[in-house]
Design an enzyme around this catalytic site. Structure first.
Site, PDB file in Angstrom:
ATOM      1  CG  ASN A   1      -1.836   1.142   1.295  1.00  0.00           C
ATOM      2  OD1 ASN A   1      -1.423   2.273   1.060  1.00  0.00           O
ATOM      3  ND2 ASN A   1      -3.083   0.905   1.600  1.00  0.00           N
TER       4      ASN A   1
ATOM      5  NE  ARG B   1      -7.721  11.389   5.045  1.00  0.00           N
ATOM      6  CZ  ARG B   1      -8.169  10.787   6.154  1.00  0.00           C
ATOM      7  NH1 ARG B   1      -7.331  10.073   6.884  1.00  0.00           N
ATOM      8  NH2 ARG B   1      -9.410  10.882   6.540  1.00  0.00           N
TER       9      ARG B   1
ATOM     10  CD  GLU C   1      -6.986  -0.299   1.149  1.00  0.00           C
ATOM     11  OE1 GLU C   1      -7.323   0.693   1.802  1.00  0.00           O
ATOM     12  OE2 GLU C   1      -6.011  -0.981   1.419  1.00  0.00           O
TER      13      GLU C   1
ATOM     14  CD  GLU D   1      -6.861  -6.450   2.946  1.00  0.00           C
ATOM     15  OE1 GLU D   1      -7.000  -6.285   1.714  1.00  0.00           O
ATOM     16  OE2 GLU D   1      -6.164  -5.706   3.657  1.00  0.00           O
TER      17      GLU D   1
ATOM     18  NE  ARG E   1      -9.432   8.378   3.852  1.00  0.00           N
ATOM     19  CZ  ARG E   1      -9.639   7.516   4.857  1.00  0.00           C
ATOM     20  NH1 ARG E   1      -8.812   6.496   5.016  1.00  0.00           N
ATOM     21  NH2 ARG E   1     -10.620   7.661   5.689  1.00  0.00           N
TER      22      ARG E   1
ATOM     23  CB  THR F   1      -9.344   1.522   7.020  1.00  0.00           C
ATOM     24  OG1 THR F   1      -8.907   2.107   5.806  1.00  0.00           O
ATOM     25  CG2 THR F   1     -10.695   0.875   6.816  1.00  0.00           C
TER      26      THR F   1
ATOM     27  CG  HIS G   1      -5.460  -1.944   9.247  1.00  0.00           C
ATOM     28  ND1 HIS G   1      -5.046  -1.357  10.395  1.00  0.00           N
ATOM     29  CD2 HIS G   1      -6.006  -0.964   8.485  1.00  0.00           C
ATOM     30  CE1 HIS G   1      -5.339  -0.067  10.343  1.00  0.00           C
ATOM     31  NE2 HIS G   1      -5.912   0.207   9.185  1.00  0.00           N
TER      32      HIS G   1
ATOM     33  CG  HIS H   1      -8.290   4.026   0.813  1.00  0.00           C
ATOM     34  ND1 HIS H   1      -8.495   3.892   2.158  1.00  0.00           N
ATOM     35  CD2 HIS H   1      -9.508   4.361   0.295  1.00  0.00           C
ATOM     36  CE1 HIS H   1      -9.770   4.116   2.446  1.00  0.00           C
ATOM     37  NE2 HIS H   1     -10.399   4.422   1.330  1.00  0.00           N
TER      38      HIS H   1
ATOM     39  CG  HIS I   1       1.390   5.988   4.753  1.00  0.00           C
ATOM     40  ND1 HIS I   1       0.576   6.878   5.404  1.00  0.00           N
ATOM     41  CD2 HIS I   1       1.004   4.758   5.176  1.00  0.00           C
ATOM     42  CE1 HIS I   1      -0.257   6.216   6.203  1.00  0.00           C
ATOM     43  NE2 HIS I   1      -0.012   4.925   6.076  1.00  0.00           N
TER      44      HIS I   1
HETATM   45  N1  PXP Z   1      -5.664  -3.263   4.011  1.00  0.00           N
HETATM   46  C1  PXP Z   1      -6.645  -2.327   4.085  1.00  0.00           C
HETATM   47  C2  PXP Z   1      -8.018  -2.710   3.618  1.00  0.00           C
HETATM   48  C3  PXP Z   1      -6.397  -1.029   4.558  1.00  0.00           C
HETATM   49  O1  PXP Z   1      -7.380  -0.119   4.622  1.00  0.00           O
HETATM   50  C4  PXP Z   1      -5.074  -0.692   4.921  1.00  0.00           C
HETATM   51  C5  PXP Z   1      -4.755   0.711   5.372  1.00  0.00           C
HETATM   52  O2  PXP Z   1      -4.931   1.583   4.322  1.00  0.00           O
HETATM   53  C6  PXP Z   1      -4.077  -1.682   4.808  1.00  0.00           C
HETATM   54  C7  PXP Z   1      -4.401  -2.960   4.379  1.00  0.00           C
HETATM   55  C8  PXP Z   1      -2.647  -1.401   5.163  1.00  0.00           C
HETATM   56  O3  PXP Z   1      -2.569  -1.145   6.517  1.00  0.00           O
HETATM   57  P1  PXP Z   1      -1.172  -0.683   7.136  1.00  0.00           P
HETATM   58  O4  PXP Z   1      -0.853   0.651   6.515  1.00  0.00           O
HETATM   59  O5  PXP Z   1      -1.432  -0.609   8.597  1.00  0.00           O
HETATM   60  O6  PXP Z   1      -0.155  -1.722   6.740  1.00  0.00           O
END
Ligand code: PXP
Length: 240
Positions: free
Chosen positions: A7, A49, A70, A151, A45, A101, A190, A43, A10
């Site tokens: 992901n 953001r 996402e 997931e 959003r 999330t 997550h 994601h 960031h």
């Molecule tokens: N999976 C989903 C569905 C999420 O919403 C997120 C956070 O955006 C992640 C995985 C990744 O989470 P983390 O950034 O804590 O690794």
């Protein structure tokens, strides 16, 4: 071996802090791809953001690996997903005020509408994943929508301390078995890190993990390519 989705939200968060062009989100995605990641996750959003519509369009054009979008199941974002056509969409709950999330999606309370959303994506060749808490009720509701994947939200496991760690892990193992019994392919994500990933990777038949924050945090110190590789090494070592 369990597949890794990285992901990269960031990277976009840092870029948006100055509303400029650095760091380059597309370059980050390609570094993850070269390092061996199997998928890029973003994601989009509602408040934009971090990831912007143009990022998703460009990723769709340049990635050789899978693109996982996402998204909250709003009409606007559903329309964008149909236009850009990621390989897979992961439906998540979305609150404007949240930092990330928070809980899983409550599929059970909106099953009828989500059946229509899933049917629309499936008809368009886009796979669907439901990001849910590891609960039988949400798993059964997800299976009933026609989604291919769930997931499992690993946030409670990631935040657990002491004896609660094993309890949360057991919930994940039980949920994964229940979901597989219902015909679903099981992913997890997550709060997963290079330190807490191994026990999750031992879930039998786990298909994929999606990891963002820890990879980007580690990347600041060891570089993005190595941060991806060290997660892949854990997956290779512990995948059953
Ligand atoms: N999976 C989903 C569905 C999420 O919403 C997120 C956070 O955006 C992640 C995985 C990744 O989470 P983390 O950034 O804590 O690794």
């Amino acid at each position: 071996m369990i597949k890794l989705g990285v992901n990269i939200d960031h990277v976009a968060t840092l870029r948006q802090a100055r509303m400029g062009t650095a760091p380059d989100v597309i370059a980050a995605a390609k570094i993850c791809e070269i390092a061996g990641a199997h998928q890029i996750t973003v994601h989009l959003r509602q408040d934009r953001r971090h990831i912007q519509d143009r990022d998703v369009e460009l990723l769709r054009e340049v990635l050789l690996i899978r693109l996982n979008l996402e998204m909250g199941a709003t009409d606007e974002i559903i329309g964008i997903a149909h236009r850009i056509k990621p390989d897979v969409v992961c439906l998540v709950p979305e609150n404007r005020q949240e930092v990330t999330t928070e809980g899983g999606l409550d599929v059970a309370s909106q099953q009828t509408r989500l059946c229509e959303v899933v049917a629309g994506f499936n008809a368009d060749g886009i796979e669907v994943s439901m990001f849910i808490d590891p609960e039988a009720r949400q798993i059964d509701a997800s299976a009933a929508t026609g989604a291919k994947y769930v997931e499992l939200h690993t946030g409670c496991y990631a935040n657990a301390k002491g004896a609660a760690v094993d309890e949360e892990l057991e919930r994940l193992f039980d949920a994964a078995a229940h979901a597989q019994g219902a015909g679903l392919t099981v992913n997890a994500g997550h709060g997963l890190t290079v330190r807490n990933l191994a026990p999750v990777a031992e879930i039998p038949g786990l298909h994929e993990v999606n990891i963002g924050h820890d990879i980007m945090a580690r990347a600041l110190f060891i570089g993005l390519e190595d941060a991806v590789v060290e997660i892949l090494d854990v997956l290779e070592m512990y995948s059953i």
